[in-house]
Structures are given as C-alpha cells and as structure tokens.
Design a protein around this motif. Structure first.
Motif, PDB file in Angstrom:
ATOM      1  N   LEU A  33       0.616  -0.791  -0.113  1.00 27.34           N
ATOM      2  CA  LEU A  33      -0.208   0.002   0.144  1.00 27.34           C
ATOM      3  C   LEU A  33       0.923   1.242  -0.209  1.00 27.34           C
ATOM      4  CD1 LEU A  33      -2.532  -0.928   3.060  1.00 27.34           C
ATOM      5  CD2 LEU A  33      -3.127  -1.030   0.528  1.00 27.34           C
ATOM      6  N   TRP A  34       0.668   2.732  -0.337  1.00 27.84           N
ATOM      7  CA  TRP A  34       1.227   3.571  -0.728  1.00 27.84           C
ATOM      8  C   TRP A  34       1.398   4.040   1.058  1.00 27.84           C
ATOM      9  CZ3 TRP A  34      -2.272   7.406  -3.795  1.00 27.84           C
ATOM     10  CH2 TRP A  34      -2.721   7.470  -4.848  1.00 27.84           C
ATOM     11  N   TYR A  35       0.830   3.336   1.894  1.00 32.11           N
ATOM     12  CA  TYR A  35       0.852   3.693   3.490  1.00 32.11           C
ATOM     13  C   TYR A  35      -0.335   2.950   4.424  1.00 32.11           C
ATOM     14  CZ  TYR A  35      -3.044   7.601   1.528  1.00 32.11           C
ATOM     15  OH  TYR A  35      -3.234   8.131   2.094  1.00 32.11           O
ATOM     16  N   PRO A  36      -0.025   2.737   5.598  1.00 32.44           N
ATOM     17  CA  PRO A  36      -1.080   1.978   5.773  1.00 32.44           C
ATOM     18  C   PRO A  36      -2.118   2.141   5.849  1.00 32.44           C
ATOM     19  CG  PRO A  36       1.197   2.725   7.402  1.00 32.44           C
ATOM     20  CD  PRO A  36       1.076   3.395   6.217  1.00 32.44           C
ATOM     21  N   ASP A  37      -3.528   1.104   5.197  1.00 29.61           N
ATOM     22  CA  ASP A  37      -4.856   1.778   5.301  1.00 29.61           C
ATOM     23  C   ASP A  37      -4.763   1.967   4.593  1.00 29.61           C
ATOM     24  OD1 ASP A  37      -5.161  -0.295   7.563  1.00 29.61           O
ATOM     25  OD2 ASP A  37      -4.555   1.041   9.338  1.00 29.61           O
ATOM     26  N   GLY A  38      -4.094   2.360   3.348  1.00 30.85           N
ATOM     27  CA  GLY A  38      -3.995   3.580   2.670  1.00 30.85           C
ATOM     28  C   GLY A  38      -4.234   3.086   0.677  1.00 30.85           C
ATOM     29  N   PRO A  39      -4.477   3.283   0.374  1.00 30.43           N
ATOM     30  CA  PRO A  39      -4.221   3.171  -1.630  1.00 30.43           C
ATOM     31  C   PRO A  39      -2.844   2.007  -1.941  1.00 30.43           C
ATOM     32  CG  PRO A  39      -4.223   5.347  -1.914  1.00 30.43           C
ATOM     33  CD  PRO A  39      -4.566   4.937  -0.143  1.00 30.43           C
ATOM     34  N   ALA A  40      -3.409   1.496  -2.999  1.00 32.40           N
ATOM     35  CA  ALA A  40      -2.285   0.844  -3.799  1.00 32.40           C
ATOM     36  C   ALA A  40      -2.470   1.571  -5.325  1.00 32.40           C
ATOM     37  CB  ALA A  40      -2.222  -0.254  -3.184  1.00 32.40           C
ATOM     38  N   ASP A  41      -0.816   1.307  -6.066  1.00 33.13           N
ATOM     39  CA  ASP A  41      -1.141   1.610  -7.717  1.00 33.13           C
ATOM     40  C   ASP A  41      -0.397   0.771  -7.985  1.00 33.13           C
ATOM     41  OD1 ASP A  41       0.723   3.131  -9.433  1.00 33.13           O
ATOM     42  OD2 ASP A  41       0.449   3.890  -7.091  1.00 33.13           O
ATOM     43  N   PRO A  42      -0.513  -0.285  -9.358  1.00 35.95           N
ATOM     44  CA  PRO A  42       0.882  -0.904  -9.317  1.00 35.95           C
ATOM     45  C   PRO A  42       2.200  -0.322  -9.683  1.00 35.95           C
ATOM     46  CG  PRO A  42      -1.199  -1.392 -10.561  1.00 35.95           C
ATOM     47  CD  PRO A  42      -1.661  -0.171 -10.025  1.00 35.95           C
ATOM     48  N   TRP A  43       2.177   0.352 -10.228  1.00 37.76           N
ATOM     49  CA  TRP A  43       3.742   1.206 -10.893  1.00 37.76           C
ATOM     50  C   TRP A  43       4.330   1.648  -8.968  1.00 37.76           C
ATOM     51  CZ3 TRP A  43       7.092   4.612 -10.023  1.00 37.76           C
ATOM     52  CH2 TRP A  43       7.810   4.594 -11.167  1.00 37.76           C
ATOM     53  N   ASP A  44       3.450   2.130  -8.296  1.00 33.92           N
ATOM     54  CA  ASP A  44       4.037   2.122  -7.279  1.00 33.92           C
ATOM     55  C   ASP A  44       4.860   1.377  -6.116  1.00 33.92           C
ATOM     56  OD1 ASP A  44       3.912   5.130  -8.045  1.00 33.92           O
ATOM     57  OD2 ASP A  44       2.812   5.480  -7.047  1.00 33.92           O
ATOM     58  N   HIS A  45       4.022   0.361  -6.444  1.00 32.33           N
ATOM     59  CA  HIS A  45       4.134  -1.360  -5.457  1.00 32.33           C
ATOM     60  C   HIS A  45       4.981  -1.452  -6.233  1.00 32.33           C
ATOM     61  CE1 HIS A  45       2.874  -5.335  -4.529  1.00 32.33           C
ATOM     62  NE2 HIS A  45       2.454  -5.650  -6.082  1.00 32.33           N
ATOM     63  N   VAL A  46       5.740  -1.784  -7.821  1.00 25.56           N
ATOM     64  CA  VAL A  46       7.151  -2.362  -8.394  1.00 25.56           C
ATOM     65  C   VAL A  46       7.698  -1.531  -7.382  1.00 25.56           C
ATOM     66  CG1 VAL A  46       8.094  -2.094 -10.065  1.00 25.56           C
ATOM     67  CG2 VAL A  46       5.908  -2.822 -10.276  1.00 25.56           C
ATOM     68  N   GLU A  47       8.143  -0.374  -7.591  1.00 27.32           N
ATOM     69  CA  GLU A  47       9.084   0.534  -7.158  1.00 27.32           C
ATOM     70  C   GLU A  47       8.716   0.456  -5.816  1.00 27.32           C
ATOM     71  OE1 GLU A  47      10.593   4.902  -7.775  1.00 27.32           O
ATOM     72  OE2 GLU A  47       8.269   5.035  -7.114  1.00 27.32           O
ATOM     73  N   SER A  48       8.261   0.378  -5.338  1.00 30.91           N
ATOM     74  CA  SER A  48       8.366  -0.350  -3.415  1.00 30.91           C
ATOM     75  C   SER A  48       9.021  -1.334  -3.646  1.00 30.91           C
ATOM     76  CB  SER A  48       7.108  -0.153  -2.493  1.00 30.91           C
ATOM     77  OG  SER A  48       7.194   1.049  -2.535  1.00 30.91           O
ATOM     78  N   ALA A  49       8.679  -2.818  -4.362  1.00 33.08           N
ATOM     79  CA  ALA A  49       9.326  -3.966  -4.488  1.00 33.08           C
ATOM     80  C   ALA A  49      11.089  -4.109  -4.664  1.00 33.08           C
ATOM     81  CB  ALA A  49       8.466  -4.796  -5.096  1.00 33.08           C
ATOM     82  N   MET A  50      10.968  -3.245  -5.693  1.00 34.69           N
ATOM     83  CA  MET A  50      12.511  -2.964  -6.460  1.00 34.69           C
ATOM     84  C   MET A  50      13.371  -2.269  -4.991  1.00 34.69           C
ATOM     85  SD  MET A  50      11.808  -1.109  -9.113  1.00 34.69           S
ATOM     86  CE  MET A  50      12.800  -0.699 -10.148  1.00 34.69           C
ATOM     87  N   GLY A  51      13.075  -1.660  -3.903  1.00 29.74           N
ATOM     88  CA  GLY A  51      13.801  -1.211  -2.910  1.00 29.74           C
ATOM     89  C   GLY A  51      13.242  -2.521  -1.961  1.00 29.74           C
ATOM     90  N   LEU A  52      12.738  -3.347  -1.525  1.00 28.43           N
ATOM     91  CA  LEU A  52      12.958  -4.639  -1.113  1.00 28.43           C
ATOM     92  C   LEU A  52      14.284  -5.045  -1.529  1.00 28.43           C
ATOM     93  CD1 LEU A  52       9.053  -5.444  -0.112  1.00 28.43           C
ATOM     94  CD2 LEU A  52      11.222  -4.661   1.754  1.00 28.43           C
ATOM     95  N   SER A  53      13.810  -5.662  -3.305  1.00 22.99           N
ATOM     96  CA  SER A  53      14.928  -6.600  -3.570  1.00 22.99           C
ATOM     97  C   SER A  53      16.762  -6.036  -3.199  1.00 22.99           C
ATOM     98  CB  SER A  53      14.940  -5.998  -5.542  1.00 22.99           C
ATOM     99  OG  SER A  53      13.924  -7.000  -5.522  1.00 22.99           O
TER     100      SER A  53
END
Length: 353
Positions: A33-53
């Motif tokens: 999610l964008w922030y706790p209990d917030g919305p999400a979108d696929p592009w920003d979801h991927v950018e966050s996942a890249m940080g995890l990688s």
C-alpha cells in the motif's frame, strides 16, 4: 560501464528504516500500500518492491510480484489503482476515480522483475514471472498508435483513451527494454524482437513527436517527470540528455531542498528528487546527484521514514503522508550512486541502444 561513485552502504545512507517501513506496510498477500490502510497502484507497488530487492528482502519482493501475477487480468492489464485496505481490492478505483487500466502501470512489472533478477540471479523466479511480463507488455503494445506513442489508458468498458502521457510512455520505454532483456535471457527471441521494435517506434515519438502527447488535456510540461523521465528511462541519452537536464534546472531544482514536483508550485517531493538523482547519475553528474540525495534526509520523520514532500512557503510537510514508494525511490537512488545491488546500473546504463 558502472556509474557508481560512492561506496556507502544502505546503513551508511540511513535507509534501513525506509526499507523496514515498506515491509511493515506490505500486506500478507504481497500488495504494498502507499501507507498503512491506504490505497495502492501497480507502478508504485513495483517501485517499493524494487527497494526490497536492493535491500536483500527477497521474500517480500517475491510476494509483491506474485501479487501482480494473481491480480493480472486476462488481457494482461491491472487496474490503475486499488481501493483502500478494506477488502475491496478489485474495484480498480479509489477516491472517486473511474476504474481504468493504465498502460504504464500495467507494463512496469517488467522493470521490477528484471531488476529483481539482477539483484538475486534467481532464474527460477524469472521463469515463473515470465507469463506475467509477457501479457503485461502485450497489453501495452496493443495500445500503441501508428505514430509510436502508447495510449494512456483503457476504460473498464474496453474503450481506449487515444492520448498519451510523455512520462508514462518513457516508463513503458524502459519496461520494453527490460522485457526484451528477460525474453533474451529466457530464449523467447520472437517476443524480444517484437518489443524492441515497439520500443524503437516509441522512442522516436518521445524524442521527435511532441505533438503526439497531451493532445486532449492540459500540457503536463509543468511536471518534473516530463522533464527528466525521458532521461531516467533511457529514451534520451548522451549529450542531449545532459542538455535536457541542464535546461530544466532553473525551473525545477530548489537549491538545498530538492526537486519541485510542479515547476510553478513551492513544493519539493522526495520521490521526484530521487529519480532526478538517478537521471543525473545517468549523464555522469555523480557529485551533483549525491549532493541532491543528501539534501533529502531532512524530509524524514523521527524514525527515518520519508515524508512525501515539503511545502517551502508554508514551511510544512505536505501532504502528511509517508509513501512506501518514496522510500523505494530513495533506495534506488542510493543504489545508483553506491552500487548496493547487482541492479545498480539499471537506470544509468541503457540496456540496449
């Protein structure tokens, strides 16, 4: 050739709290999610996942990409946005938006999956996500105009909105390059050739056909992303890229603060500033890039998590949110400067010319 200019680690940059925050906000099904209990979108979801990688948080990154595989529609698309964290994840909208399928948000999974492979060398995971990447890029290419640009979105009723965003198309340009790299690695040469052909046509539109963008809405040239995304995503390179960035500095860069999100608003945003850092590194301005990144740590909370941005006339953080994707962008910027992962050069060296 590497563009790395610093040997600092993730901890040296003070970015471990940002990665911890992404992990805390990620749901058990993998959606970030964008922030706790917030919305999400696929592009920003991927950018966050890249940080995890980059940070070596492989389990979280894999769950993020598997969420995309599970959520992907039969046509290869994803909804542009997903609802607030209330169990209603398939409405494709939040805050009054109409459900739609945006091409750049659907296609960006290709960048994330290739990035994860560069970080981990996990070929089995690359093969697992291949159908997801294949179908996502097929969806985007299906919306390509004869003049090269890729239309912005498809409505829930299947109607194509025949206009294009420059920043969105630049993002797809990078997605096609990464998809072609994946296809080449997995010996899907026909797909590779098709995507490189689409990328060539798209690149010509980005560089030479400004008339093909923003035809039915107000120009987005006020937005920093239109300025540097063609450089960030590799559509504009070399001396031309350096000059493009230089030409926009007075409009967008606020000395000591960061990059304005919009040229005529007194608001610097951390994510755009981090992406500018990577763009500067791509044109060889490593010291300036590092300087800009170091400015941004004044825009964190007491735990070291980044706010969206800072309104410098009001002297206030605005809005009062701490997006996961902003944290992801900061990690990617540090990686581009310090070589934290095997994907450090993803945005600073073109995959293909």
């Amino acid at each position: 050739m590497s563009n790395v200019s610093s040997g600092k680690s993730l901890a040296d940059w003070g970015l471990e709290p940002a990665v911890d925050y992404i992990e805390r906000v990620q749901r058990s099904d993998g959606l970030i999610l964008w922030y706790p209990d917030g919305p999400a979108d696929p592009w920003d979801h991927v950018e966050s996942a890249m940080g995890l990688s980059v940070a070596g948080r492989r389990d979280g990154a894999r769950r993020a990409y598997r969420w995309i595989a599970d959520a992907q529609h039969d046509d290869g698309a994803l909804w542009a946005t997903y609802g607030e964290a209330d169990g209603d994840d398939n409405d494709g909208a939040h805050a009054g938006d109409e459900p739609r399928k945006e091409t750049h948000r659907s296609a960006y999974v290709a960048v994330g999956v290739w990035h994860h492979y560069l970080c981990t060398g996990d070929r089995a995971f690359l093969e697992e996500l291949w159908p997801t990447v294949r179908d996502a890029l097929a969806f985007a290419c299906d919306q390509q105009a004869p003049t090269g640009e890729i239309y912005w979105t498809v409505g829930a009723d299947g109607e194509v909105y025949e206009d294009a965003l420059l920043s969105g198309c630049a993002s797809i340009y990078k997605s096609l390059a990464c998809g072609a790299a994946i296809a080449g690695e997995l010996d899907h040469e026909e797909r590779r050739d098709r995507w490189l052909e689409a990328r060539t046509s798209l690149g010509e539109a980005i560089r030479s056909r400004p008339d093909r963008f923003d035809r039915t809405w107000e120009s987005k040239s006020r937005y920093a992303m239109d300025w540097f995304y063609p450089v960030l995503c590799g559509a504009v390179t070399g001396e031309t890229a350096g000059q493009r960035l230089e030409d926009g500095m007075d409009r967008f860069l606020e000395e000591g603060l960061g990059c304005r999100c919009v040229s005529d608003e007194p608001w610097v945003t951390v994510a755009e500033s981090c992406e500018l850092v990577i763009s500067l590194a791509a044109v060889g301005r490593h010291e300036r890039a590092r300087e800009v990144l170091e400015w941004l740590f004044q825009w964190t909370d007491d735990d070291g998590v980044f706010w969206t941005g800072y309104q410098f006339e009001d002297e206030a953080f605005w809005p009062g949110e701490r997006p996961t994707w902003t944290c992801g962008a900061a990690v990617l910027a540090a990686d581009a400067l310090s070589g934290l992962s095997g994907a450090a050069d993803l945005f600073t060296d073109p995959l293909v010319e």
